[in-house]
Design an enzyme around this catalytic site. Structure first.
Site, mmCIF file in Angstrom:
data_model
loop_
_atom_site.group_PDB
_atom_site.id
_atom_site.type_symbol
_atom_site.label_atom_id
_atom_site.label_comp_id
_atom_site.label_asym_id
_atom_site.label_seq_id
_atom_site.Cartn_x
_atom_site.Cartn_y
_atom_site.Cartn_z
ATOM 1 N N THR A 21 0.827 -1.216 0.000
ATOM 2 C CA THR A 21 0.000 0.000 0.000
ATOM 3 C C THR A 21 0.855 1.258 0.000
ATOM 4 O OG1 THR A 21 -1.852 -1.103 1.063
ATOM 5 C CG2 THR A 21 -1.712 1.250 1.407
ATOM 6 N N TYR A 35 -7.979 0.505 -3.892
ATOM 7 C CA TYR A 35 -6.780 0.969 -4.600
ATOM 8 C C TYR A 35 -5.964 -0.242 -5.007
ATOM 9 C CZ TYR A 35 -4.735 -0.097 -0.089
ATOM 10 O OH TYR A 35 -4.368 -0.751 1.050
ATOM 11 N N THR A 100 1.691 -4.195 4.351
ATOM 12 C CA THR A 100 1.505 -4.495 5.785
ATOM 13 C C THR A 100 0.997 -5.917 6.041
ATOM 14 O OG1 THR A 100 -0.767 -3.648 5.737
ATOM 15 C CG2 THR A 100 0.954 -2.084 6.367
ATOM 16 N N ASP A 101 0.345 -6.518 5.020
ATOM 17 C CA ASP A 101 -0.375 -7.764 5.294
ATOM 18 C C ASP A 101 0.528 -8.933 5.686
ATOM 19 O OD1 ASP A 101 -2.791 -6.565 5.007
ATOM 20 O OD2 ASP A 101 -3.158 -7.245 2.953
ATOM 21 N N LYS A 171 0.441 -7.540 12.875
ATOM 22 C CA LYS A 171 -0.593 -6.599 12.427
ATOM 23 C C LYS A 171 -1.860 -6.861 13.237
ATOM 24 C CE LYS A 171 -2.850 -4.660 8.363
ATOM 25 N NZ LYS A 171 -3.008 -4.670 6.906
ATOM 26 N N GLU A 304 4.092 -31.063 31.267
ATOM 27 C CA GLU A 304 4.592 -32.433 31.184
ATOM 28 C C GLU A 304 3.528 -33.334 30.565
ATOM 29 O OE1 GLU A 304 6.517 -35.244 34.429
ATOM 30 O OE2 GLU A 304 6.864 -33.094 34.772
HETATM 31 C C1 SIN Z 1 -1.010 -2.961 2.852
HETATM 32 O O1 SIN Z 1 0.130 -2.746 2.481
HETATM 33 O O2 SIN Z 1 -1.500 -2.331 3.822
HETATM 34 C C2 SIN Z 1 -1.931 -3.958 2.209
HETATM 35 C C3 SIN Z 1 -1.447 -4.502 0.927
HETATM 36 C C4 SIN Z 1 -0.190 -5.287 1.087
HETATM 37 O O3 SIN Z 1 0.040 -5.911 2.124
HETATM 38 O O4 SIN Z 1 0.575 -5.306 0.091
#
Ligand code: SIN
Length: 330
Positions: A21, A35, A100-101, A171, A304
């Site tokens: 992103t 997007y 982020t994913d 995340k 255990e």
């Molecule tokens: C993001 O970056 O927040 C979502 C898309 C990705 O992980 O490439």
């Protein structure tokens, strides 16, 4: 000393682009959902920052993917380019722009395979580059500060002013810009007005117990596929059908051989008894079975007589990678 000579003496930071992103673009500036990730080049992300004079940056586009589609090929190429740049004496640190994913998986993997003594800083954004108020530029600027910090080392994740470690970062939010958390350990530190404030140690090479990282990296780069490790959840009304179906793959033709299973258990890694019976059966059939927990905080405390081993302190997705690397080593 002439200006140009002085500039030459500054160490270089290399920025590797992988997509996400942070390099996403939408048709409208107020669209934060529909997007396309991985549209803007890393060279443009860097040049749009407008850095102070004297900072020497290079950029390289390693991939341009939505990180939900991360795969072995991209990871291998990224490892090769990081290894190459880390060996350069003029480079003080690296920044990697990433979605982020799956950033937490890439961070864990890179620390396990490279254990760098220079900073390798992953950064990201929750809003595309085309947004009215994108978060990517500040995250990238913070990551560049950390990559030039003379004491920083290891693989780090920077987002929303926080510095997270590769073993802990997760995340935790689908939408907010401050989307990451480091569980009980908390962040390693913060970046405030271009200054690093650190609260706990940098990640050290070999902290996962592997001493021969060079050998492990060579084995990883030679792979055509990671050992197959599937991830399951225990939950109310769970049963063993999925596990038995997966075991069936090892009898039939075509599907890659199932080598390992990670199960995200309830609470302290506990499992519905029907699921546990099937998993013990899988273990007897030669599949390595490891328990993690669905809980966001805490670690599975082994007891255990446990029928199935547990993965100390790692989330289910990182346990999956740790097990695959372990199985790769044989
Ligand atoms: C993001 O970056 O927040 C979502 C898309 C990705 O992980 O490439």
């Amino acid at each position: 000393m002439p200006q140009t000579e002085q500039a030459q003496e500054q160490p270089v930071v290399v920025v590797l682009g992988t997509g996400g992103t942070i390099s996403g673009r939408a048709a409208r500036a107020d669209d934060l959902v529909s997007y396309a990730a991985g549209e803007v080049s890393v060279a443009d992300l860097v040049s749009e920052l407008g850095l102070q004079p004297g900072v020497r940056l290079e950029s390289e586009q390693v991939a341009q993917v939505d990180s939900k589609d991360m795969d072995l090929r991209v990871w291998q190429r990224l490892c090769e380019r990081i290894r190459y740049h880390l060996a350069r004496t003029d480079v003080c640190g690296l920044v990697i722009t990433h979605g982020t994913d799956t950033i937490e998986e890439t961070a864990y993997l890179l620390q396990a395979l490279l254990g760098p003594t220079k900073p390798v800083v992953l950064t990201c954004a929750m809003r595309p580059a085309s947004a009215l108020a994108p978060d990517g530029p500040q995250n990238l600027a913070d990551a560049l500060v950390l990559a030039r910090h003379h004491q920083a080392q290891g693989v780090l994740v920077v987002c929303a002013g926080k510095i997270h470690g590769p073993a802990e970062v997760t995340k935790v939010h689908t939408y907010r810009t401050d989307a990451f958390d480091s569980g009980d350990a908390g962040p390693i530190g913060v970046i405030e007005h271009g200054q690093v404030r650190r609260w706990r140690p940098w990640p050290l090479p070999g902290s996962d117990g592997v001493t021969d990282q060079r050998h492990r990296l060579a084995a990883f780069l030679a792979l055509s596929a990671l050992p197959r490790v599937e991830l399951l959840f225990s939950h109310a009304c769970a049963d063993g059908f999925l596990v038995r179906g997966l075991l069936g793959d090892n009898q039939g033709l075509g599907a890659p051989r199932l080598c390992g299973l990670v199960v995200a258990g309830t609470g302290n890694g506990s499992l519905h008894r029907s699921l546990q019976d099937a998993l013990v059966q899988a273990q007897r059939a030669g599949v390595r079975v490891v328990r993690s927990s669905r809980c966001a905080y805490g670690r599975v405390q082994p007891a255990e007589g446990d029928a199935l081993e547990s993965m100390a302190g790692l989330s289910p997705v990182k346990s999956r990678l740790a097990l695959a690397l372990d199985l790769m080593a044989g």
